[in-house]
Design a protein around this motif. Structure first.
Motif, PDB file in Angstrom:
ATOM      1  N   ARG A   1       0.819  -1.210   0.000  1.00  0.00           N
ATOM      2  CA  ARG A   1       0.000   0.000   0.000  1.00  0.00           C
ATOM      3  C   ARG A   1       0.848   1.252   0.000  1.00  0.00           C
ATOM      4  O   ARG A   1       0.458   2.286  -0.505  1.00  0.00           O
ATOM      5  N   ALA A   2       2.043   1.148   0.589  1.00  0.00           N
ATOM      6  CA  ALA A   2       2.880   2.331   0.713  1.00  0.00           C
ATOM      7  C   ALA A   2       3.545   2.712  -0.601  1.00  0.00           C
ATOM      8  O   ALA A   2       3.906   3.870  -0.790  1.00  0.00           O
ATOM      9  N   VAL A   3       3.722   1.755  -1.483  1.00  0.00           N
ATOM     10  CA  VAL A   3       4.426   2.080  -2.725  1.00  0.00           C
ATOM     11  C   VAL A   3       3.603   3.064  -3.547  1.00  0.00           C
ATOM     12  O   VAL A   3       2.483   2.767  -3.913  1.00  0.00           O
ATOM     13  N   PRO A   4       4.142   4.211  -3.816  1.00  0.00           N
ATOM     14  CA  PRO A   4       3.389   5.188  -4.598  1.00  0.00           C
ATOM     15  C   PRO A   4       3.235   4.659  -6.016  1.00  0.00           C
ATOM     16  O   PRO A   4       4.195   4.219  -6.623  1.00  0.00           O
TER      17      PRO A   4
ATOM     18  N   GLY B   1       8.275   2.899   3.610  1.00  0.00           N
ATOM     19  CA  GLY B   1       7.437   3.225   4.771  1.00  0.00           C
ATOM     20  C   GLY B   1       7.637   4.656   5.232  1.00  0.00           C
ATOM     21  O   GLY B   1       6.676   5.383   5.506  1.00  0.00           O
ATOM     22  N   ILE B   2       8.875   5.072   5.320  1.00  0.00           N
ATOM     23  CA  ILE B   2       9.160   6.444   5.744  1.00  0.00           C
ATOM     24  C   ILE B   2       8.679   7.422   4.696  1.00  0.00           C
ATOM     25  O   ILE B   2       8.167   8.500   5.007  1.00  0.00           O
ATOM     26  N   GLN B   3       8.848   7.028   3.453  1.00  0.00           N
ATOM     27  CA  GLN B   3       8.429   7.890   2.354  1.00  0.00           C
ATOM     28  C   GLN B   3       6.951   8.230   2.514  1.00  0.00           C
ATOM     29  O   GLN B   3       6.549   9.381   2.363  1.00  0.00           O
ATOM     30  N   VAL B   4       6.166   7.237   2.830  1.00  0.00           N
ATOM     31  CA  VAL B   4       4.740   7.459   3.017  1.00  0.00           C
ATOM     32  C   VAL B   4       4.501   8.492   4.112  1.00  0.00           C
ATOM     33  O   VAL B   4       3.706   9.418   3.955  1.00  0.00           O
ATOM     34  N   GLU B   5       5.213   8.351   5.223  1.00  0.00           N
ATOM     35  CA  GLU B   5       5.023   9.297   6.323  1.00  0.00           C
ATOM     36  C   GLU B   5       5.349  10.715   5.906  1.00  0.00           C
ATOM     37  O   GLU B   5       4.626  11.653   6.229  1.00  0.00           O
TER      38      GLU B   5
END
Lengths: 324, 543, 286
Positions: free
Chosen positions: B243-246, B454-458
């Motif tokens: 889900r986090a992968v853009p 994961g961090i990217q999403v944040e």
């Protein structure tokens, strides 16, 4: 179509470097001239010796052309130098060129031999140490190099004399070369001076070679070659060492320049008939012309070596693709 | 073909880098091993070749490739297996080419058939010229794409049975990435190569691999056929990862952001909408100093509204960073205007008012370099707050703690030096520092590139919330179209020195008009499209 | 993918002087083990003259007499007490070279920072000046200065500085350019820092490491150059280890101590000074 970078005009780059070197030499000569002539210390007074009165000194100055403006004197000097005339010694009244030719050749002989020995030793030591960084051999060699690089050259030379001439009596302490002869007449007398010079420069150069080898060993293409299952000797000789040649050649060329300028002290230890004797006595006797002449020759040699280093670098690696 | 049994690898402190890993790969299969940084992927990759990074040791388990026990083999036996059975491609395959070895030699060295004819065939099979002139070239005389192809040709020259690829596309731009993947895929299928593809790039793995394995902190958390793992992940970590992968397909689903509440110094607007930031006719060249080349950009104009996120796309070296540095005042443009709230700003940072300097903040591409290595991280952030916002020491310290929390870092880390943190953590500090000035416009230059998914999403969510609540305008430079799809409202494409395409994100990414845009969009893999196409999975319903 | 922030300076400054690598782990270990004895040697050299009873220049026996009662190392070429002269002869090799090294390092660093920070023309000019000074062999510079200014501490300082500054400024310039290029200088400017503050707070602390790593070598060269001046006979005749080596070389096969002991002294001193400075540098850079 096959892509690639824009074609490189090598001759143009080389010409630029050459021009740069010539410019540097000219300016260095100016600096030298400045240092030798402008600072207090009067050639006229020195040439007349003590006890000359002001009038005599003034006349001598006029005779030597020392009362003309500095720039004119410089241009005169450079102009004659380009013609091959380095002026006349104010002490012996003989042309500087004549006084300096033999010693120059002897110094160059010393330098040439030292460079050969240095390259051989530094390459072997550096490669051996670099291929096994952190090993006992590496530490030993590196410790030796660190020590030798720190200690002044004349000290190393003296120690060599102490060990080989005094203690062991194997080699002559002093070069007893008859006037007009060449050191080649007595090769044994060359051994210690060459050794003294080589120890110092090999110590320095081997550290460069070692660093270069270590860095190449860590590069991605060497790692990749090892992981591709190639035998170690092939990895070392076809993938690792070839990329170290460029930077090492540069270091060696620079070293030659440094050596040329640095033989004076070692020569003195052994009484070697090189340029150091006329150079030092020129200073003692205030023989400005000789000082300038020898200074110019030595600077010229250094500039030529630096130029060679640059040119070699260009040829070996025109695109700067190999990491330096 | 490959048999890993209960492998445990530990480092010097005894910590397990790979823990109790069991895995099999059948002959001819393509396996993707996916994980974030620190998951042990590279250790695993090297272990397949019987190599371990210095400082690591095998505590238990074995690794077998085609029956050979890789960790037990040594010397010439190990080399023989590496040579005949395996091949290894690391990050940026072209860097594995020895600069002093000619093209022909690169191939001939590893190929069983060293004849000129054999070399020629292999070169041509990879789309490279096979003639004698080309074979005599050195790697640096080839174009970037050709170098990649040559590296791949070399890797396959030995006719290996197994190819281990360790993040081969990291650091490459989108088009080169696609090239490398295509050129691996084709021979892999044609020759029945067993492929082990290790990466953190989920879409790339999805495209290339039949089966996926997910690693987390050295442990295997999930494995299964690619489509099923992506569309119906069993493990919560995998689910979060997917889900986090853009994803570029998100572009079509973006709802326009609600209008942010007017900020404290928004002037009463009679008629038009005053853009927050406007750039008009900007011209600039690269670099500084005496050697100025011809301008890279001529006449770039765009606007950023309050709360809007504008993405800047373009090929490497086209001038995106230069453009953004002109806006921030770090680079002197050759011409054009930069307007903040309709008021022109001096191009030179030193001439700007403190308010202007505060309002426009840049988070540079090289976070590593943008932090003074001798200054503690907290001090860097606090300084920004003190100098640009006039906070006193106490308030600045409190703000530092708050900002560190916003970017997901522990407050105690304020006392750390940059050298004590990872690249991604430093990047987050740089973001915090920029936010410490309470800017109105944030210029982000590849800020998510070194971050784990994961961090990217944040971070992206943080930026999103700041845009919604405070009306922060964001200019985002990124090469990752998925990030663009997820976060940007509008897209600007730079090519040939100017803006060649501009529009809403759904339109530019869904129906690109310009050639470059089309090729880049076409090169991207969309996980959603992959999984929702054939499998008809209910990703949304799984929430 | 990489859009480099500031492109590389148009004219890549290629140093034609290859730099030896900085102190590696070996040197650190050696320094760690040996710094205390090294300090002892240096202190001995400095304190030596105070330990000499009477005048080290007086003649106590025939030339090159072997060691005997009251003459632990025998006599030198003129008949002076070698041991006394040895005690007295270390100081000139410590004070002047040390001061000269500090001078060289400070001046070279400042020039390099200036060139690196201002970039462009200034850097090009300085770089050219550097290669100029490097074209003149150190001995030639030393001799030319001795010729013009005579033998004095000032002359030696000038000679060491003239030959050493190009090296230091090159290192300093390269380090400054690296620092400026990476971007935190830009950040400081963005905060409104003036140039002086930027230099002091952002640049200097981050270039100390390579500069100080080179300091040990600078000191060794300074000692060598200073000693060479003495060795070549330009000194005033006061006891000096370097002068002793040259004075007593002729009789080395008769009585080696006049050469051996000062030579050993110089060797130990240079290595010691080098290691000590390395240690100080390592402390200072961390």
């Amino acid at each position: 179509m096959s892509g690639g970078r824009a074609p490189l005009r090598l001759p143009r780059l080389m010409a630029r470097r050459l021009a740069g070197a010539v410019g540097t030499l000219f300016t260095a000569s100016a600096l030298l001239f400045l240092a030798a002539e402008v600072l207090p210390g009067d050639a006229a007074a020195a040439s007349l010796g003590g006890g000359a009165d002001a009038g005599q000194i003034a006349r001598m100055r006029a005779e030597l052309g020392l009362d003309r403006p500095l720039v004119l004197r410089y241009l005169d000097w450079v102009g004659s130098a380009l013609d091959g005339d380095l002026g006349t010694s104010t002490v012996s009244h003989r042309p500087v060129g004549e006084l300096v030719t033999d010693p120059l050749l002897d110094t160059l002989l010393l330098v040439a031999l030292s460079v050969l020995v240095t390259v051989a030793v530094a390459t072997s030591v550096g490669v051996l140490a670099g291929l096994r960084p952190g090993s006992a051999l590496d530490w030993l060699l590196s410790a030796g190099a660190v020590a030798l690089v720190s200690i002044p050259q004349f000290v190393t030379a003296s120690v060599l004399v102490l060990v080989f001439a005094s203690a062991l009596g194997v080699l002559p302490a002093v070069s007893l070369v008859p006037l007009g002869g060449s050191p080649l007449d007595d090769p044994a007398a060359l051994v210690l001076p060459v050794a003294a010079l080589s120890l110092f420069s090999a110590a320095w150069a081997s550290r460069m070679v070692r660093a270069s080898v270590v860095e190449a060993g860590r590069s991605p293409h060497v790692e990749s070659a090892r992981l591709a299952g190639l035998p170690e000797h092939r990895v070392v000789f076809r993938h690792l060492l070839p990329t170290t040649i460029g930077p090492c050649l540069q270091a060696f060329a620079w070293l030659t320049g440094a050596l040329v300028g640095g033989t004076a002290v070692v020569e003195r230890v052994f009484n070697y008939p090189g340029l150091s004797a006329p150079l030092v006595s020129a200073v003692v006797n205030h023989d400005t012309a000789v000082l300038e002449g020898i200074g110019l020759l030595l600077s010229g040699a250094v500039v030529v070596s630096l130029l060679l280093a640059d040119l070699l670098d260009l040829v070996a690696d025109p695109h700067g693709s190999v990491a330096r | 073909m490959i048999d890993i049994a209960e492998l445990t690898v530990v480092d010097r402190t005894g910590r397990a880098v790979v823990e109790d890993l069991t895995l099999t790969v059948e002959r001819g299969e393509s396996l993707g091993i996916v994980g974030e940084s620190g998951s042990g992927k590279t250790t695993l990759a090297l272990a397949l070749l019987g190599a371990l990074r210095p400082g690591l040791a095998v505590r238990s388990g074995s690794v077998r490739v085609d029956g050979h026990d890789m960790l037990a083999l040594k010397g010439s036996r190990l080399r023989a297996v590496r040579r005949r059975t395996l091949t290894y491609l690391a990050q940026d395959p072209a860097s594995a080419l020895t600069p002093t070895l000619r093209v022909g030699g690169q191939i001939a060295e590893l190929a069983p058939d060293r004849s000129a004819e054999g070399v020629r065939r292999r070169l041509e099979a990879m789309g490279l010229p096979g003639d004698a002139e080309f074979r005599r070239r050195f790697p640096h005389q080839l174009s970037g794409g050709q170098q990649q192809r040559l590296a791949l040709a070399r890797a396959l020259a030995g006719e290996p049975a197994v190819a281990v690829l360790d993040e081969p596309t990291t650091g490459l731009d989108v088009l080169t990435r696609r090239l490398v993947l295509d050129e691996i895929d084709r021979p892999a299928r044609e020759r029945g190569l067993t492929l082990v593809f290790i990466t953190h790039d989920l879409p790339a793995a999805a495209r290339l691999c039949d089966r996926l394995v997910v690693l987390r902190a050295g442990r295997l958390v999930e494995q299964g056929p690619t489509l099923r793992t992506l569309s119906r992940p069993a493990d919560p970590y995998t689910r979060a990862l997917v889900r986090a992968v853009p994803d570029i397909a998100e572009a079509g689903r973006r709802t326009p952001a609600p209008e942010p509440p007017p900020g404290p110094d928004a002037p009463a607007d009679p008629g038009g909408d005053r853009a927050l930031l406007e750039v008009r006719g900007l011209r600039a060249g690269h670099g500084r100093g005496t050697g100025r080349e011809a301008p890279t950009m001529s006449g770039v104009s765009f606007r950023v509204g309050r709360g809007e996120c504008v993405a800047l796309l373009g090929a490497s070296g086209i001038g995106k960073t230069t453009l953004v540095r002109c806006v921030s005042g770090h680079h002197r443009p050759d011409g054009g205007e930069i307007l903040l709230h309709g008021e022109p700003m001096p191009p030179d940072l030193r001439r700007r008012t403190p308010a202007q300097r505060r309002s426009v903040q840049l988070v540079p591409q090289d976070a590593v370099g943008s932090l003074n290595p001798r200054r503690r991280v907290g001090e860097a952030i606090a300084r920004s707050a003190r100098v640009l916002r006039g906070l006193d020491r106490a308030a600045a310290a409190a703000e530092t703690v708050r900002l560190l929390g916003l970017v997901g870092l522990p407050a105690e880390w304020a006392g750390r030096l940059p050298g004590e943190m990872s690249g991604g953590q430093r990047q987050r500090v740089a973001i915090a520092r920029a936010l410490a000035a309470a800017p109105e416009v944030l210029l982000c230059d590849e800020v998510t590139a070194s971050l784990d998914v994961g961090i990217q999403v944040e971070i992206l969510e943080l930026l999103e919330s700041l845009r919604r609540q405070l009306g922060l305008g964001v200019v985002l430079i990124t090469h990752d179209l998925g990030v663009v799809a997820r976060s940007a409202d509008r897209v600007l494409v730079l090519d040939g020195g100017g803006v060649c395409e501009e529009g809403a994100v759904a339109q530019v990414l869904g129906a690109p008009r310009h050639a470059w845009t089309r090729s880049v969009v076409g090169a991207m893999t969309s996980l959603r499209d992959l999984t929702e196409g054939p499998a008809q999975a209910e990703v949304g319903a799984a929430d | 993918m990489t859009d480099t922030a500031t492109e590389a300076p148009a004219a890549a400054v290629r140093p034609s002087v290859p730099r030896p690598p900085g102190p590696g782990p070996l040197r650190r270990v050696l320094t760690g083990l040996l710094w205390l004895p090294a300090l002892a040697v240096v202190l001995l050299a400095v304190a030596g003259p105070w330990l000499v009873p009477g005048d080290a220049g007086r003649i106590v026996g025939g030339p090159y007499s072997p060691p005997g009662p009251g003459l632990p190392l025998g006599t030198d070429a003129i008949g002076r007490d070698v041991w006394d002269r040895f005690l007295a002869g270390g100081r000139p090799l410590v004070i002047v070279p040390l001061v000269a090294t500090v001078l060289t390092t400070v001046v070279g660093t400042l020039l390099g920072v200036l060139a690196g920070y201002l970039g462009g023309r200034v850097a090009a000019v300085m770089s050219w000046l550097d290669s100029l000074l490097l074209a003149l062999p150190p001995i030639v510079v030393l001799l030319a200065l001795l010729h013009g200014l005579g033998y004095s501490a000032g002359t030696l300082l000038l000679a060491v500085a003239a030959t050493g500054v190009p090296f230091v400024s090159r290192i300093s310039r390269a380090a400054t350019t690296r620092v400026v290029r990476t971007g935190y200088v830009d950040q400081a400017v963005a905060l409104g820092d003036g140039p002086l503050s930027v230099v002091v707070r952002e640049i200097v602390p981050n270039i100390l490491q390579p500069v100080l790593a080179d300091a040990g070598t600078r000191l060794a060269v300074a000692i060598a150059l200073t000693a060479s001046a003495d060795f070549l006979g330009f000194g005033p005749g006061t006891p000096s280890w370097a002068a002793m080596v040259s004075e007593n070389m002729e009789g080395v096969t008769l009585v080696p101590w006049g050469v051996a002991v000062p030579a050993l002294g110089i060797s130990v001193l240079t290595v010691a000074a080098n290691l000590l400075l390395d240690r100080l540098a390592a402390k200072g850079a961390s």
